[in-house]
Design a protein around this motif. Structure first.
Motif, mmCIF file in Angstrom:
data_model
loop_
_atom_site.group_PDB
_atom_site.id
_atom_site.type_symbol
_atom_site.label_atom_id
_atom_site.label_comp_id
_atom_site.label_asym_id
_atom_site.label_seq_id
_atom_site.Cartn_x
_atom_site.Cartn_y
_atom_site.Cartn_z
ATOM 1 N N ASP A 1 0.821 -1.209 0.000
ATOM 2 C CA ASP A 1 0.000 0.000 0.000
ATOM 3 C C ASP A 1 0.854 1.258 0.000
ATOM 4 N N GLU B 1 -2.659 -6.201 2.013
ATOM 5 C CA GLU B 1 -3.325 -7.023 3.020
ATOM 6 C C GLU B 1 -4.572 -6.355 3.587
ATOM 7 N N ASP B 2 -4.504 -5.037 3.825
ATOM 8 C CA ASP B 2 -5.611 -4.335 4.481
ATOM 9 C C ASP B 2 -5.850 -3.025 3.751
ATOM 10 N N PRO C 1 -8.269 -0.419 4.196
ATOM 11 C CA PRO C 1 -8.670 0.868 4.787
ATOM 12 C C PRO C 1 -7.547 1.889 4.950
ATOM 13 N N ALA D 1 -10.562 -5.839 -3.598
ATOM 14 C CA ALA D 1 -10.468 -6.337 -2.231
ATOM 15 C C ALA D 1 -10.357 -7.854 -2.239
ATOM 16 N N ARG D 2 -9.639 -8.371 -1.279
ATOM 17 C CA ARG D 2 -9.601 -9.819 -1.090
ATOM 18 C C ARG D 2 -10.956 -10.305 -0.588
ATOM 19 N N HIS E 1 -11.746 -12.021 1.873
ATOM 20 C CA HIS E 1 -11.900 -11.976 3.333
ATOM 21 C C HIS E 1 -11.781 -10.565 3.901
ATOM 22 N N GLN E 2 -11.683 -9.524 3.049
ATOM 23 C CA GLN E 2 -11.630 -8.144 3.545
ATOM 24 C C GLN E 2 -12.882 -7.855 4.369
ATOM 25 N N THR F 1 -15.983 0.777 6.088
ATOM 26 C CA THR F 1 -14.734 0.015 6.177
ATOM 27 C C THR F 1 -14.117 0.228 7.547
ATOM 28 N N GLY G 1 -11.724 0.816 10.451
ATOM 29 C CA GLY G 1 -10.360 1.309 10.496
ATOM 30 C C GLY G 1 -10.102 2.504 9.612
#
Length: 382
Positions: free
Chosen positions: A179, A206-207, A209, A226-227, A229-230, A279, A281
């Protein structure tokens, strides 16, 4: 067309383009070899190795060594050339639709090339030894042109002083998450170009937000893959018919879109559907839209988070730039030498990727420029 020569108009086009992109190089011989390397990437048959490109350019036995010196030894700055490519791309006849970011995987056999590591690659269905790079493209409704690259390095490369020295990795280069790498490239583009929506299929993030918050602070609209599992918080629809901030617990995005059966036999399923979400975070984030993209041929669904208010046709148009970008990466590997760099240094890798980007920018839709180049003898050293 003569088997050994481009028409004068084609040669003039290549020369003029090389002069525009590499005008910052301080020495005449550097500019000459930049032109030569560009011609080699455009027109050398088969693999774009130094020997193949040199053979296509000249009968000189030292040409391959001079190309090697220009790419791996000569300490020229690649950043002005990339800025020139971006300016040329945005001044074309077709308006910019988006900036696009994606991952390029470059398979490698040995362990000495800078950044090489083992990575699971979904397209291959297995773990391979490779380099991985984030690429930034400028996309129109027809093409996506690469204008920046960042090599993904982990601590195995940056904390081992011996490896750093052998690969000539600058002291300022440290491991950066995907990111942050994307933000760095966005900042470099935004420093000299009008901002465009960012479309990124970098699922190595990975994340999302933190990236979304950083883009929002910069005023950059975004559509980010997005993945499955997001985690997001669905926003339920109130009885008034308006979307209210009635939040459930955070759930993976893949749970929000049950598979739909056609209403009538043979009727098509919708390609895109969306729900409003928050989202977790993302500080101060407003309601985002989560789009699901149903794919064909048994391929996995794709999920996209955005702060854009585009309807489905507008989102489809932006998603088209992601597809165009992936097609460009494939062509860069097949026809323009993306996979063919044989050097080991950080400097050489960035030089080669800059030359590959320039060759693609000029030649991706110009078959008249990708014949066998003229045999010109380049006598001076890089």
């Amino acid at each position: 067309m003569d088997a050994q020569h481009l028409p004068p108009a084609g040669e003039a086009t290549v020369s003029r383009f090389a002069e525009q992109v590499f005008a910052h190089l301080p020495r005449i011989d550097q500019r000459r070899w930049a032109h030569a390397y560009l011609r080699g990437l455009l027109a050398a048959p088969g693999r774009k190795s130094l020997s193949n490109m040199a053979t296509s350019l000249t009968t000189s036995r030292t040409a391959a060594l001079s190309l090697q010196q220009f790419i791996n030894g000569s300490p020229w700055d690649w950043r002005p050339a990339r800025r020139a490519l971006a300016r040329l791309t945005t001044t074309g006849a077709r308006p910019v639709r988006a900036w696009t970011a994606t991952l390029a995987v470059i398979p490698k056999r040995g362990d000495q090339a800078v950044g090489v590591h083992r990575r699971f690659v979904p397209e291959f269905g297995r773990t391979i030894k490779c380099q991985a790079a984030a690429g930034m493209f400028i996309a129109t409704d027809r093409h996506a042109v690469p204008v920046d690259w960042s090599l993904l390095l982990d601590a195995d490369w940056t904390e081992d002083q011996g490896r750093r020295a052998r690969a000539r990795i600058p002291d300022s280069v440290t491991p950066r998450p995907a990111d942050r790498t994307v933000l760095d490239m966005v900042d470099r583009l935004a420093a000299h170009l009008p901002v465009a929506p960012l479309v990124a299929d970098l699922t190595v993030v990975e994340d999302l937000p933190p990236l979304m918050s950083a883009l929002a602070r910069r005023g950059v609209p975004y559509l980010l893959e997005a993945r499955p599992h997001q985690a997001v918080r669905p926003v339920l629809q109130a009885t008034t018919g308006r979307f209210g901030r009635i939040q459930q617990d955070a759930v993976p995005v893949e749970t929000l879109f049950p598979r739909q059966r056609p209403r009538t036999p043979g009727s098509p399923q919708p390609t895109l559907r969306c729900v409003p979400v928050l989202t977790p975070g993302a500080q101060g984030a407003s309601v985002h839209r989560l789009w699901v993209q149903d794919t064909r041929g048994g391929r996995p669904r794709r999920y996209w988070l955005t702060n854009l208010t585009e309807d489905a046709p507008g989102v489809l148009a932006l998603l088209g730039t992601a597809t165009t970008t992936r097609d460009a990466v494939d062509r860069l590997g097949a026809d323009f030498g993306l996979l063919d760099f044989s050097g080991r240094s950080y400097l050489g890798w960035h030089h080669h990727m800059t030359m590959v980007s320039a060759a693609y920018a000029l030649g991706h839709d110009r078959p008249d420029l990708t014949g066998t180049p003229a045999r010109e003898v380049f006598r001076t050293s890089a």
